[in-house]
Design an enzyme around this catalytic site. Structure first.
Site, PDB file in Angstrom:
ATOM      1  N   GLY A  78     -28.846  85.022  56.383  1.00 18.91           N
ATOM      2  CA  GLY A  78     -28.274  84.159  57.409  1.00 18.91           C
ATOM      3  C   GLY A  78     -28.836  82.759  57.331  1.00 18.91           C
ATOM      4  O   GLY A  78     -29.744  82.484  56.544  1.00 18.91           O
ATOM      5  N   GLU A 130     -27.973  93.362  47.386  1.00 17.16           N
ATOM      6  CA  GLU A 130     -26.640  93.937  47.676  1.00 17.16           C
ATOM      7  C   GLU A 130     -25.585  93.502  46.656  1.00 17.16           C
ATOM      8  O   GLU A 130     -24.557  94.155  46.530  1.00 17.16           O
ATOM      9  CB  GLU A 130     -26.199  93.596  49.102  1.00 17.16           C
ATOM     10  N   GLU A 158      -5.598  87.490  41.210  1.00 16.42           N
ATOM     11  CA  GLU A 158      -5.202  87.646  42.618  1.00 16.42           C
ATOM     12  C   GLU A 158      -5.044  86.266  43.240  1.00 16.42           C
ATOM     13  O   GLU A 158      -5.973  85.461  43.223  1.00 16.42           O
ATOM     14  CB  GLU A 158      -6.290  88.440  43.356  1.00 16.42           C
ATOM     15  N   CYS A 162     -33.199  88.493  52.257  1.00 21.72           N
ATOM     16  CA  CYS A 162     -33.249  87.037  52.251  1.00 21.72           C
ATOM     17  C   CYS A 162     -33.811  86.494  53.576  1.00 21.72           C
ATOM     18  O   CYS A 162     -35.013  86.518  53.779  1.00 21.72           O
ATOM     19  CB  CYS A 162     -31.893  86.451  51.897  1.00 21.72           C
ATOM     20  N   HIS A 214     -30.892  88.788  46.975  1.00 20.18           N
ATOM     21  CA  HIS A 214     -29.849  89.625  47.599  1.00 20.18           C
ATOM     22  C   HIS A 214     -29.546  90.836  46.713  1.00 20.18           C
ATOM     23  O   HIS A 214     -28.633  90.774  45.883  1.00 20.18           O
ATOM     24  CB  HIS A 214     -28.561  88.818  47.795  1.00 20.18           C
TER      25      HIS A 214
HETATM   26  N1  GLN Z   1     -31.544  80.456  55.480  1.00 19.83           N
HETATM   27  C1  GLN Z   1     -32.455  80.960  54.499  1.00 19.83           C
HETATM   28  C2  GLN Z   1     -32.646  79.992  53.343  1.00 19.83           C
HETATM   29  O1  GLN Z   1     -31.799  79.165  53.098  1.00 19.83           O
HETATM   30  C3  GLN Z   1     -32.021  82.321  54.003  1.00 19.83           C
HETATM   31  C4  GLN Z   1     -30.718  82.295  53.267  1.00 19.83           C
HETATM   32  C5  GLN Z   1     -30.063  83.648  53.148  1.00 19.83           C
HETATM   33  O2  GLN Z   1     -30.351  84.562  53.903  1.00 19.83           O
HETATM   34  N2  GLN Z   1     -29.164  83.787  52.219  1.00 19.83           N
HETATM   35  O3  GLN Z   1     -33.621  80.072  52.650  1.00 19.83           O
END
Ligand code: GLN
Length: 549
Positions: free
Chosen positions: A366, A526, A145, A393, A524
């Protein structure tokens, strides 16, 4: 024995972006896999960024992490999910990565004194990467792609690579263009002109599409198929109608209604088996569940990467959403997501009362300090009011901060990422990361990719996974500070998943008799939820939400 010839299908976009090239590529992969072919997929992003890891998700959507730790585009997640496969860094490239590797080779005298030029050396590097991705898994078909749309300056060199591959082996390369046909309100008729222009623009790169996927609000009629056929120089039966659908999982089924796998196999002269009826039926059943959810599940997603101008975008959390869906569909539920901005809870803490109406709350990953205090309010509310909570996370790190503040009484508890001056850094930077931060080495330098964890007997996590050891994907720089683990555990927070050495906290949870589901993962989950095999923790979360109902 004759050597196998790998086939290459390039997927390019026309008219506008965002009409589903990624899902089209994934669906083409699925229908070909169902014909007994070994398929892999490559995503090319035309950005100068070396990988997707340094991009803000609002700019580019989710950053999808592979097992080998490569930070890629969200479409890689679609490929892995549709093809039920595992991809690696060879399956992803950006302009930055390609140039970086050409320049490295030049510095190592790999070009043996030649003048290294944009053409042909950049396309040649692209070609070698594409071929390598096929060789690694002995693929029959590689789907490539190319990001963006034809006519954009930044993907010209990738189209050049595609053209060169076609020239080298015409029977082994096919081009699929995903175009868009608007029906302007005040005209009331579907227009083919933008598609005609897009095909001509592709022609200007020396490429003629073999298949045209006609994306539109409604199905394409025969009249327009014929018009495209004449003006775009292709047989009408190679123009495939692709109307808007309620669920993207219908798309492979719709493609097969138009016998697309037959058409592609015919074009590429590839011998394929009859469709695998059993696998197809399983997909059909799954796709049907996406429509037939009996009960609604109301999920609050509390995050910050939604807003783009006057519009809301949920792409930043794509894998989270899809993982919830898979677990919910398996239980005949229909998840409905509400996008809640964490900063709103910061500005107006009494808003948390609104959370009562949700069956479950997710705080996804985040970075940085924006919205953090809002998230902490949300988590406290979920804990105190026994609303199922799943922290991913950053969502797990904040769960630990909330617990330290409100249960351990460490009022200034925080993460070094937000407040390095806090006396109680319950989340701190990993030793190995300190130098990266001091020297501003950010790209590809977090704790990335697959790591093992060991689960505690009797925990929610252990029960959900049904096994003692797991492997999950990571993307973070900070960790639970071990100096606080004993205190937190004493007050009831269970670290139910730890690294094999026991030094990194991977899962935090409250016991089932304290809370129906209050669990966070440092990794993660997900990234490993698949349509026909939902992720066990998402399934446990969905079950808790259902029970609350
Ligand atoms: N900010 C956090 C860290 O760097 C969590 C990272 C995230 O949620 N992927 O550890």
């Amino acid at each position: 024995m004759q050597k196998k010839e790998t086939k290459y299908i390039f997927v390019v976009g026309g008219v506008i972006s965002g009409v589903g090239k990624g899902i089209t590529s994934s669906s083409l992969g699925l229908i070909l896999k169902n014909r007994g072919l070994k398929v892999t997929a490559v995503k090319i992003d035309p950005y100068v960024n070396v990988d997707a890891g340094t991009m803000n998700p609002v700019e580019h959507g989710e950053v999808f992490v592979l097992n080998d730790g490569y930070e890629t585009d969200q479409d890689m997640g679609n490929y892995e999910r549709f093809l039920n496969t595992e991809l690696s860094s060879v399956n992803y490239m950006t302009t930055g990565r390609v140039y970086q590797s050409v320049i490295e080779q030049e510095r190592n005298l790999a070009y043996k004194g030649k003048c290294v030029q944009v053409v042909p050396h950049i396309p040649l590097e692209v070609i070698s990467r594409i071929k390598d991705s096929g060789k690694r898994v002995d693929a029959d078909v590689v789907i490539i792609e190319i990001g963006g749309t034809v006519g954009e300056y930044e993907n010209i060199l990738f189209l050049e690579a595609a053209r060169m591959m076609k020239l080298e082996a015409p029977k082994n390369v096919a081009f699929v263009m995903v175009s868009y046909l608007p029906t302007p309100n005040n005209v009331g008729e579907m227009k083919t002109k933008p598609t005609q222009h897009a095909v001509r623009t592709l022609n200007a790169s020396g490429i003629q599409p073999d298949i045209l996927i006609a994306r539109a609000d409604v199905p394409l009629d025969q009249k327009r198929k014929e018009k495209i056929s004449v003006f775009c120089n292709m047989p009408a039966d190679r123009v495939v109608s692709a109307p808007d659908v309620k669920s993207v999982y219908d798309i492979p089924l719709n493609f097969e209604k138009e016998k697309l796998s037959d058409k592609l196999c015919g074009l590429l002269e590839v011998a394929c088996r009859k469709p695998d009826e059993k696998a197809w039926l399983a997909w059909k059943k799954f796709a049907k569940k996406a429509h037939n959810g009996k009960k609604t599940l109301n999920i609050a997603m509390v995050g910050k990467y939604f807003e783009t101008g006057d519009f809301m975008l949920s792409d930043s959390y794509l894998s989270v959403i899809e993982s919830v869906k898979y677990s919910a569909y398996a239980k005949d539920l229909k998840p409905v997501f509400s996008w809640l901005n964490s900063s709103d809870f910061e500005k107006n803490p009494s808003l948390v009362k609104e959370l009562k109406k949700y069956d479950g709350i997710i705080v996804p990953g985040g970075f940085g300090s924006r919205g953090i205090e809002g998230n902490l309010k949300v988590i406290q509310y979920a804990r105190e009011n026994k609303i199922p909570y799943f922290g991913l996370c950053y969502g797990m790190q904040m769960m630990v901060i909330e617990y330290a503040r409100n249960i351990l009484g460490l009022k200034d508890a925080n993460t070094r990422e937000v407040d390095p001056k806090s006396k109680n850094l319950v989340i701190d930077v990993m030793e190995s990361q300190k130098e990266n931060l001091e020297k501003n080495i950010y790209g590809g330098s977090m704790r990335l990719g697959a790591y093992k964890a060991v689960l505690k007997e009797g925990s929610i996590a252990r029960k959900a996974y049904g096994q003692k050891e797991i492997v999950e994907r990571h993307r973070h720089r900070y960790e639970v500070n071990n100096e606080y683990v004993a205190q937190l555990e004493e007050k009831g927070l269970i670290f139910s998943g730890v690294s094999p050495k026991g030094d990194l906290m991977e899962i935090a949870e409250l016991s089932k008799n304290q809370h129906p589901f209050f669990l966070g993962t440092q990794y993660h989950p997900e990234f490993l939820g698949h349509p026909l095999s939902p992720h066990p923790l998402f399934t446990a979360f969905v079950k808790a939400c259902m029970d609350k109902k």
